[in-house]
Design a protein around this motif. Structure first.
Motif, PDB file in Angstrom:
ATOM      1  N   LEU A  61       0.791  -1.229   0.000  1.00 34.92           N
ATOM      2  CA  LEU A  61       0.000   0.000   0.000  1.00 34.92           C
ATOM      3  C   LEU A  61       0.825   1.282   0.000  1.00 34.92           C
ATOM      4  O   LEU A  61       0.422   2.267  -0.627  1.00 34.92           O
ATOM      5  N   LEU A  62       1.958   1.288   0.692  1.00 39.75           N
ATOM      6  CA  LEU A  62       2.778   2.505   0.692  1.00 39.75           C
ATOM      7  C   LEU A  62       3.291   2.861  -0.698  1.00 39.75           C
ATOM      8  O   LEU A  62       3.136   4.012  -1.137  1.00 39.75           O
ATOM      9  N   PRO A  63       3.882   1.917  -1.440  1.00 40.12           N
ATOM     10  CA  PRO A  63       4.283   2.265  -2.817  1.00 40.12           C
ATOM     11  C   PRO A  63       3.098   2.620  -3.711  1.00 40.12           C
ATOM     12  O   PRO A  63       3.205   3.526  -4.537  1.00 40.12           O
ATOM     13  N   LEU A  64       1.965   1.947  -3.533  1.00 44.57           N
ATOM     14  CA  LEU A  64       0.787   2.294  -4.334  1.00 44.57           C
ATOM     15  C   LEU A  64       0.390   3.741  -4.094  1.00 44.57           C
ATOM     16  O   LEU A  64       0.073   4.475  -5.038  1.00 44.57           O
ATOM     17  N   LEU A  67       3.330   6.284  -5.356  1.00 46.39           N
ATOM     18  CA  LEU A  67       3.585   6.313  -6.798  1.00 46.39           C
ATOM     19  C   LEU A  67       2.337   6.506  -7.643  1.00 46.39           C
ATOM     20  O   LEU A  67       2.391   6.408  -8.860  1.00 46.39           O
ATOM     21  N   SER A  68       1.204   6.805  -7.016  1.00 46.66           N
ATOM     22  CA  SER A  68      -0.057   6.927  -7.747  1.00 46.66           C
ATOM     23  C   SER A  68      -0.204   8.252  -8.481  1.00 46.66           C
ATOM     24  O   SER A  68      -1.027   8.380  -9.377  1.00 46.66           O
ATOM     25  N   GLY A  69       0.554   9.248  -8.080  1.00 50.11           N
ATOM     26  CA  GLY A  69       0.413  10.560  -8.690  1.00 50.11           C
ATOM     27  C   GLY A  69      -0.274  11.551  -7.771  1.00 50.11           C
ATOM     28  O   GLY A  69      -0.400  12.728  -8.100  1.00 50.11           O
ATOM     29  N   GLY A  70      -0.734  11.109  -6.625  1.00 51.66           N
ATOM     30  CA  GLY A  70      -1.387  12.001  -5.677  1.00 51.66           C
ATOM     31  C   GLY A  70      -0.399  12.748  -4.802  1.00 51.66           C
ATOM     32  O   GLY A  70      -0.657  13.867  -4.385  1.00 51.66           O
ATOM     33  N   VAL A  71       0.737  12.141  -4.524  1.00 51.84           N
ATOM     34  CA  VAL A  71       1.750  12.756  -3.663  1.00 51.84           C
ATOM     35  C   VAL A  71       2.818  13.440  -4.504  1.00 51.84           C
ATOM     36  O   VAL A  71       3.211  14.570  -4.238  1.00 51.84           O
ATOM     37  N   THR A  72       3.303  12.734  -5.516  1.00 51.74           N
ATOM     38  CA  THR A  72       4.311  13.294  -6.424  1.00 51.74           C
ATOM     39  C   THR A  72       3.787  13.195  -7.850  1.00 51.74           C
ATOM     40  O   THR A  72       3.040  12.270  -8.176  1.00 51.74           O
ATOM     41  N   ARG A  74       3.325  12.198 -11.551  1.00 54.51           N
ATOM     42  CA  ARG A  74       3.714  10.996 -12.298  1.00 54.51           C
ATOM     43  C   ARG A  74       4.759  11.316 -13.352  1.00 54.51           C
ATOM     44  O   ARG A  74       5.583  10.486 -13.692  1.00 54.51           O
ATOM     45  N   GLU A  75       4.726  12.522 -13.888  1.00 55.19           N
ATOM     46  CA  GLU A  75       5.657  12.907 -14.943  1.00 55.19           C
ATOM     47  C   GLU A  75       7.097  12.916 -14.459  1.00 55.19           C
ATOM     48  O   GLU A  75       8.023  12.806 -15.245  1.00 55.19           O
ATOM     49  N   SER A  76       7.311  13.052 -13.138  1.00 58.19           N
ATOM     50  CA  SER A  76       8.667  13.080 -12.600  1.00 58.19           C
ATOM     51  C   SER A  76       9.217  11.677 -12.331  1.00 58.19           C
ATOM     52  O   SER A  76      10.366  11.534 -11.930  1.00 58.19           O
ATOM     53  N   MET A  77       8.403  10.663 -12.561  1.00 60.50           N
ATOM     54  CA  MET A  77       8.821   9.282 -12.306  1.00 60.50           C
ATOM     55  C   MET A  77       9.405   8.670 -13.573  1.00 60.50           C
ATOM     56  O   MET A  77       9.075   9.084 -14.683  1.00 60.50           O
ATOM     57  N   PRO A  78      10.253   7.666 -13.416  1.00 59.01           N
ATOM     58  CA  PRO A  78      10.777   6.972 -14.603  1.00 59.01           C
ATOM     59  C   PRO A  78       9.637   6.324 -15.410  1.00 59.01           C
ATOM     60  O   PRO A  78       8.607   5.953 -14.845  1.00 59.01           O
ATOM     61  N   PRO A  89      -5.127   0.574  -9.029  1.00 58.17           N
ATOM     62  CA  PRO A  89      -6.357   1.371  -9.100  1.00 58.17           C
ATOM     63  C   PRO A  89      -6.182   2.787  -8.566  1.00 58.17           C
ATOM     64  O   PRO A  89      -6.870   3.709  -9.000  1.00 58.17           O
ATOM     65  N   THR A  90      -5.238   2.984  -7.655  1.00 58.20           N
ATOM     66  CA  THR A  90      -5.033   4.304  -7.058  1.00 58.20           C
ATOM     67  C   THR A  90      -4.582   5.325  -8.094  1.00 58.20           C
ATOM     68  O   THR A  90      -4.979   6.490  -8.045  1.00 58.20           O
ATOM     69  N   THR A  91      -3.782   4.894  -9.061  1.00 61.69           N
ATOM     70  CA  THR A  91      -3.331   5.786 -10.133  1.00 61.69           C
ATOM     71  C   THR A  91      -4.522   6.315 -10.924  1.00 61.69           C
ATOM     72  O   THR A  91      -4.628   7.513 -11.191  1.00 61.69           O
TER      73      THR A  91
END
Length: 140
Positions: A61-64, A67-72, A74-78, A89-91
């Protein structure tokens, strides 16, 4: 609780206008609850004890959430992480919630996110059901 937070806290106390449809958002939130509950039931079929389930829950759950785009963004992720997170589903929920609440999007815009959340939830539910039935079958 979600409707209360939006209506009383966000609109009432903070005086922040909500552009979109609250019932449409709540429908999406309910669908997201189904999908995340299905993932939880699936993890429950994997774990052998409650402490093991708790540790597994933190690892999943922590990585979900992060990495969902709510905290950081998504465009800044690889690219690889962005692609893998489409299976979460969180994304899709974050994308749908932002579209509805911030931009006033309707179902004609967010139906792909609704469909993705429903499919992910159904897949995890069916896998969990099959694993649970197999587990019960070995006990009899």
């Amino acid at each position: 609780a979600c409707a209360f937070a939006l209506l009383v806290v966000v609109e009432g106390i903070l005086k922040v206008p909500i552009e979109g449809s609250i019932p449409l958002f709540l429908l999406g939130a309910g669908l997201h609850l189904f999908a995340t509950t299905s993932i939880g039931i699936f993890m429950g079929t994997i774990a052998r004890s409650m402490p093991q389930f708790g540790l597994l829950l933190m690892l999943v759950l922590l990585p979900l959430q992060l990495l969902s785009g709510g905290v950081t963004p998504r465009e800044s992720m690889p690219e690889f992480v962005q692609t893998v997170m489409f299976a979460a589903p969180t994304t899709h929920f974050v994308k749908m919630a932002q579209a509805i609440l911030y931009r006033g999007a309707g179902l004609d815009v967010v139906w792909p996110q609704f469909l993705a959340i429903a499919v992910i939830g159904a897949v995890f539910f069916l896998i969990a059901l099959a694993r649970f039935r197999r587990t019960i079958g070995t006990m009899a």
